[in-house]
Design a protein around this motif. Sequence first.
Motif, PDB file in Angstrom:
ATOM      1  N   MET A   1     -31.606  -7.136   6.377  1.00 15.66           N
ATOM      2  CA  MET A   1     -31.545  -5.935   7.381  1.00 15.66           C
ATOM      3  C   MET A   1     -31.466  -4.534   6.760  1.00 15.66           C
ATOM      4  N   SER A   2     -31.704  -3.126   6.651  1.00 15.90           N
ATOM      5  CA  SER A   2     -31.883  -2.035   6.032  1.00 15.90           C
ATOM      6  C   SER A   2     -31.348  -1.032   6.861  1.00 15.90           C
ATOM      7  N   TYR A   3     -30.007  -0.615   7.038  1.00 15.84           N
ATOM      8  CA  TYR A   3     -30.050   0.317   8.288  1.00 15.84           C
ATOM      9  C   TYR A   3     -30.175   1.858   6.811  1.00 15.84           C
ATOM     10  N   GLU A   4     -29.660   2.757   7.363  1.00 17.35           N
ATOM     11  CA  GLU A   4     -29.725   4.210   6.752  1.00 17.35           C
ATOM     12  C   GLU A   4     -27.926   4.477   6.443  1.00 17.35           C
ATOM     13  N   GLN A   5     -27.640   3.604   7.736  1.00 17.03           N
ATOM     14  CA  GLN A   5     -25.818   5.007   7.239  1.00 17.03           C
ATOM     15  C   GLN A   5     -24.811   3.586   7.359  1.00 17.03           C
ATOM     16  N   ILE A   6     -24.850   2.486   7.076  1.00 16.44           N
ATOM     17  CA  ILE A   6     -24.458   1.323   7.106  1.00 16.44           C
ATOM     18  C   ILE A   6     -24.477   0.360   5.987  1.00 16.44           C
ATOM     19  N   LEU A   7     -23.891  -0.586   5.354  1.00 15.70           N
ATOM     20  CA  LEU A   7     -24.388  -1.416   4.500  1.00 15.70           C
ATOM     21  C   LEU A   7     -24.876  -2.678   5.585  1.00 15.70           C
ATOM     22  N   TYR A   8     -25.391  -4.285   5.952  1.00  9.88           N
ATOM     23  CA  TYR A   8     -25.064  -4.984   6.360  1.00  9.88           C
ATOM     24  C   TYR A   8     -25.279  -6.001   5.780  1.00  9.88           C
ATOM     25  N   ARG A   9     -24.516  -7.207   5.699  1.00 10.90           N
ATOM     26  CA  ARG A   9     -24.929  -8.492   4.838  1.00 10.90           C
ATOM     27  C   ARG A   9     -24.630  -9.578   5.212  1.00 10.90           C
ATOM     28  N   VAL A  10     -24.746 -10.786   5.493  1.00 12.07           N
ATOM     29  CA  VAL A  10     -23.546 -12.103   5.960  1.00 12.07           C
ATOM     30  C   VAL A  10     -23.559 -12.885   4.914  1.00 12.07           C
ATOM     31  N   THR A  11     -22.859 -13.064   4.301  1.00 11.71           N
ATOM     32  CA  THR A  11     -22.470 -14.436   3.648  1.00 11.71           C
ATOM     33  C   THR A  11     -21.612 -15.538   4.059  1.00 11.71           C
ATOM     34  N   GLU A  12     -21.614 -16.495   3.625  1.00  7.87           N
ATOM     35  CA  GLU A  12     -21.491 -17.837   4.389  1.00  7.87           C
ATOM     36  C   GLU A  12     -21.080 -17.329   5.908  1.00  7.87           C
ATOM     37  N   GLY A  13     -21.428 -17.098   6.339  1.00  9.82           N
ATOM     38  CA  GLY A  13     -21.885 -17.181   8.263  1.00  9.82           C
ATOM     39  C   GLY A  13     -20.704 -15.541   8.604  1.00  9.82           C
ATOM     40  N   VAL A  14     -20.115 -15.321   7.899  1.00 11.47           N
ATOM     41  CA  VAL A  14     -18.766 -13.637   7.379  1.00 11.47           C
ATOM     42  C   VAL A  14     -20.539 -12.326   7.551  1.00 11.47           C
ATOM     43  N   ALA A  15     -20.624 -11.558   8.940  1.00 13.53           N
ATOM     44  CA  ALA A  15     -21.162 -10.817   8.128  1.00 13.53           C
ATOM     45  C   ALA A  15     -19.987  -9.708   8.319  1.00 13.53           C
ATOM     46  N   ARG A  16     -20.981  -8.413   7.101  1.00 11.61           N
ATOM     47  CA  ARG A  16     -19.579  -7.511   6.387  1.00 11.61           C
ATOM     48  C   ARG A  16     -20.562  -6.179   7.038  1.00 11.61           C
ATOM     49  N   ILE A  17     -19.825  -5.342   7.881  1.00 13.10           N
ATOM     50  CA  ILE A  17     -20.272  -4.474   7.996  1.00 13.10           C
ATOM     51  C   ILE A  17     -19.958  -2.213   7.461  1.00 13.10           C
ATOM     52  N   THR A  18     -19.993  -2.014   6.439  1.00  6.78           N
ATOM     53  CA  THR A  18     -20.166  -0.897   5.935  1.00  6.78           C
ATOM     54  C   THR A  18     -20.530   0.346   6.646  1.00  6.78           C
ATOM     55  N   LEU A  19     -19.496   0.902   6.591  1.00  4.91           N
ATOM     56  CA  LEU A  19     -19.607   2.976   6.590  1.00  4.91           C
ATOM     57  C   LEU A  19     -19.996   3.360   6.035  1.00  4.91           C
ATOM     58  N   ASN A  20     -21.481   3.761   5.567  1.00  6.71           N
ATOM     59  CA  ASN A  20     -22.250   4.436   4.691  1.00  6.71           C
ATOM     60  C   ASN A  20     -22.587   5.702   4.427  1.00  6.71           C
ATOM     61  N   ARG A  21     -21.321   6.803   4.852  1.00  6.54           N
ATOM     62  CA  ARG A  21     -21.427   8.129   4.270  1.00  6.54           C
ATOM     63  C   ARG A  21     -20.381   8.646   3.725  1.00  6.54           C
ATOM     64  N   PRO A  22     -20.219   7.628   2.770  1.00  9.21           N
ATOM     65  CA  PRO A  22     -18.665   8.420   1.751  1.00  9.21           C
ATOM     66  C   PRO A  22     -18.358  10.048   1.485  1.00  9.21           C
ATOM     67  N   GLU A  23     -19.362  10.843   1.475  1.00 10.85           N
ATOM     68  CA  GLU A  23     -19.801  11.987   1.488  1.00 10.85           C
ATOM     69  C   GLU A  23     -19.148  12.694   2.861  1.00 10.85           C
ATOM     70  N   ARG A  24     -19.728  12.327   3.694  1.00 12.46           N
ATOM     71  CA  ARG A  24     -19.013  12.838   5.273  1.00 12.46           C
ATOM     72  C   ARG A  24     -17.794  11.597   5.690  1.00 12.46           C
ATOM     73  N   LEU A  25     -16.969  11.238   4.277  1.00 11.90           N
ATOM     74  CA  LEU A  25     -15.891  10.377   5.272  1.00 11.90           C
ATOM     75  C   LEU A  25     -16.352   9.516   5.976  1.00 11.90           C
ATOM     76  N   ASN A  26     -17.491   8.922   6.789  1.00  7.89           N
ATOM     77  CA  ASN A  26     -18.250   7.791   7.493  1.00  7.89           C
ATOM     78  C   ASN A  26     -17.539   8.510   8.372  1.00  7.89           C
ATOM     79  N   SER A  27     -18.024   9.714   8.698  1.00  8.48           N
ATOM     80  CA  SER A  27     -17.241   9.708  10.764  1.00  8.48           C
ATOM     81  C   SER A  27     -19.446   9.290  11.454  1.00  8.48           C
ATOM     82  N   LEU A  28     -18.783   9.544  12.355  1.00  7.48           N
ATOM     83  CA  LEU A  28     -19.637   9.175  12.949  1.00  7.48           C
ATOM     84  C   LEU A  28     -21.134  10.014  13.887  1.00  7.48           C
ATOM     85  N   THR A  29     -21.727   9.494  13.357  1.00  4.56           N
ATOM     86  CA  THR A  29     -23.663  10.704  13.799  1.00  4.56           C
ATOM     87  C   THR A  29     -23.289   9.549  15.022  1.00  4.56           C
TER      88      THR A  29
END
Length: 263
Positions: free
Chosen positions: A1-29
Motif C-alpha cells: 500500500m502506498s501513500y503520499e504523506q505516510i509510510l505503511y508496512r506490515v512485518t510479522e503481523g505488526v503494522a508500522r505507520i510512519t508520518l512522513n513529512r519531515p520538512e514540516r515536522l510531520n504536521s497534520l494535513t
Amino acid sequence: MSYEQILYRVTEGVARITLNRPERLNSLTDVMRAEIADALAQAGAEPGLRGVILTGAGRGFCAGQDLADRKPLPAGERRDLSEGLRTSYRPLMERLQSMPAPVVCVVNGVAAGAGMSLALACDVVFAAESAKFVLAFSKIGLVPDMGATWFLPRLLGEGRAMGLALFGEPLTARQAAEYGLIWRCVPDADLPDTLAGIQASLSQAPTLALNAAKQALRASRANTLMQQFDLEADLQRAMGYTDDYLEGMKAFAEKRAARFAGR
Ligand code: LHQ
C-alpha cells in the motif's frame, strides 16, 4: 500500500505507520489524517494483526495541525475551526481508539498540539530523550483539542494538566516519563533498537491476551469495580480457551520460553 504523506508496512503481523513529512515536522494535513485513518483501517483488517507502531520520520514526531494547510478566506472572514475537528480529527480518533490490538507510539522528536494528542491517544508511548511534548495551543490562542483535555487529566492529574494547558511550557521526554504521561524515555541512540524491540515483543506476544487487557483497561474508564470484575471474568473465560494459554502453561511446566501464535 502506498501513500503520499505516510509510510505503511506490515512485518510479522505488526503494522508500522510512519508520518512522513519531515520538512514540516510531520504536521497534520487533511491528506495525512485521511491516510493515517486509512492505514489504521488496513491494519485492522490484517488477518492476525499483532499490533501497530506509530512513529515519525526525521527530527519531529508531529507538530500538530499544519497551520498552512487551509484555503485562504475572503478578507474579513473568520474560519469555523470545529468543522475539521468534527469531520477529520474525530474519525481519526475513533479509528485509533477502536483498534483491537495494541497501538504503540514511538515519539522520535517534538510532539506539539494535535501531535501531542495523537501520541496520547495511543496505548503506550515511548519517547526519545530529546523529544519534547508541547501543548502548543495557547501559543496561538486556541484550546487543546483532539482529546487532549480528556487524556491529560487522566494521565497527569488535573493540577499538572492545567499547568500544561495554561502555560504551554514544553515537557521533556524525561519529565513526561516521570509524570506518568508516557511509558518510557529512551536515549536517542537507542531508538532503532527500541523500535525493533517493540516490533519483536508485539509479534511474539499472546495477542488475544494483550487485546483483552487493553479492552479491560479501556472499559475501566466507565465501569464500576464490580462491572470490571465481571468483564475480567468474561475475558478470562475466553483466554482459557486460547492456544496461547495452553502453550503458556506447557512452556511453564517445561521451564522454557513460550512460543505464542497469537491465537
Ligand atoms: C510547521 C508546523 C505546523 C506547518 C512546524 N504547521 N509548519 C486543530 C484544528 C483546527 C485548527 C487548529 O488546530 C488544530 C490542532 C492543532 O494542532 S493547533 C496547534 C498547531 N501546532 C502548533 O502550533 C505548533 C507549531 N510549531 C511549533 O511551535 C514549533 O515548530 C515546534 C515547537 C513544534 C518545533 O520547533 P522547532 O524545533 O524550533 O522547529 P521549527 O519551528 O523551526 O519548525 C521547522 C519547520 O517546520 C519550519 O518551517 P521552515 O520552512 O521555517 O523550516 C516550521 O514553519 C514548520 N512547522 N510546525 N504546525
